[in-house]
Design an enzyme around this catalytic site. Sequence first.
Site, mmCIF file in Angstrom:
data_model
loop_
_atom_site.group_PDB
_atom_site.id
_atom_site.type_symbol
_atom_site.label_atom_id
_atom_site.label_comp_id
_atom_site.label_asym_id
_atom_site.label_seq_id
_atom_site.Cartn_x
_atom_site.Cartn_y
_atom_site.Cartn_z
ATOM 1 C CG ASN A 15 52.145 56.176 78.747
ATOM 2 O OD1 ASN A 15 51.331 56.001 79.647
ATOM 3 N ND2 ASN A 15 52.417 55.227 77.868
ATOM 4 C CG ASP A 16 54.497 57.293 82.879
ATOM 5 O OD1 ASP A 16 53.777 56.283 82.751
ATOM 6 O OD2 ASP A 16 55.709 57.305 82.636
#
Length: 461
Positions: free
Chosen positions: A387-388
């Site tokens: 995600n990040d």
Amino acid sequence: MIVLFDIVLFISSILLIVGLRKLSHPESANNGNKLAALGVGLGIVVAIFYPLETQNNNYLFIGIGLLIGGIIGVISAKKVPMTAMPEMVSLFNGFGGFSAALISLIWLINNNSIGNYTDLTVVLTNLFLGFVAFTGSMVAYGKLSGKLKDKHLQIPYATIVNICLLIVAIGLISFFAYEGKLTTTHLILFTVLSVIYGVTFVAPIGGADMPVVISLLNSLTGITAAISGIMTDNKLMLLGGILVGSSGIILTLLMCTAMNRTLIGVLFGNFSAKKEDAGSNAVYGTIKEISASDLAIQLAYSERVAIIPGYGMAVAQAQKIVKDVENILINKGVELKYTIHPVAGRMPGHMNVLLAEADVSYDKLLDLEESNDYLASTDVAIVVGANDVVNPSAKDDPTSKIYGMPILDVSKTKNVIVLKRSMNAGYAGIENPLFFKDNTKMLFADAKKSLESILGELKNL
């Protein structure tokens, strides 16, 4: 007898150095781990006999400690899942710091807390760093395991508090060393201060920054081991501590670069200094979904495919299914690489360890710079639970707390497929605009189930 012990220690040191050197490459890491373990084992044997030529009445206590510790270590290592490996690393690292702190406490107790300036400076520094490594690692363990939430660890003006506590600790070490002694009350208060600083040091650190703090705490434990080696005249402990401490610092610097942090910011707990505006975390757009069958067709007719692993892959234990998908695509003439972000997962090298467990060839793993070059000419990039590390806010949004962090730039890829259970934010707690981009489609499900569906469809083509 002493000469024999020194020879064994020399052999242990060589084994440890060679073993650690072999850990630098996945193909030799297994043998390196065995050599290093053998070296440490020989060092433990020497440590048991070397100082006890006239104190053999302590063997019973040492034997009981080794037995209990060995049983706990074996059971823990066998039971821990790969998803919990970062927590296990934090836990074991913390106990290493705790051991060093206990050595310092025993020294102070045996010497009635009296010594010359140099001795007290070294011992008190070791005591401080040992407890910081211990309590800091325990907080990191709690964060990684989900037992401690950031809302439970909010400290007002955390950076100022940490700087003040560090200044007080340095001042007390200098004062006690100058005085040449400290009372039992002073020792208790200094120990409490060290424990508190370990908590306040790690408490403000956000989830996305945990790989950095784990690396730093590991380095602190190595430094305390080296100092303990000086205190106990244990050459192997000194050597091992220096190797761990120095390599930990190097790794910390590499992690800082990967996270766009400064070492000063790390030392003062200033990891999440940037605050987002109230509305900056809101991302709007249209989500486009894709089915497993459509994705399988798209993959089968691609020339180049990239897989971007993240913590979601670890949670789902999907690495072996990923390998099966890789095998089928290669048989169909598709080129496939794994693009790895340095801080993907919860500790440095987390994804590399998982993929190695699935027998993924090391030459298929690309680092950050190689990955972005590869992604620019890739037909399909599959984001498996990351995600990040693929969040374009790091490049596009100056208000984002991850702004400036180098990312895997999947926006260059023709087609991006994100395997994700839901639209929840990642570990950093911020939304990801990637999910709404024109070249992105979502496949919602547990990563392992999604990959099993894709694998089944590929077999039927």
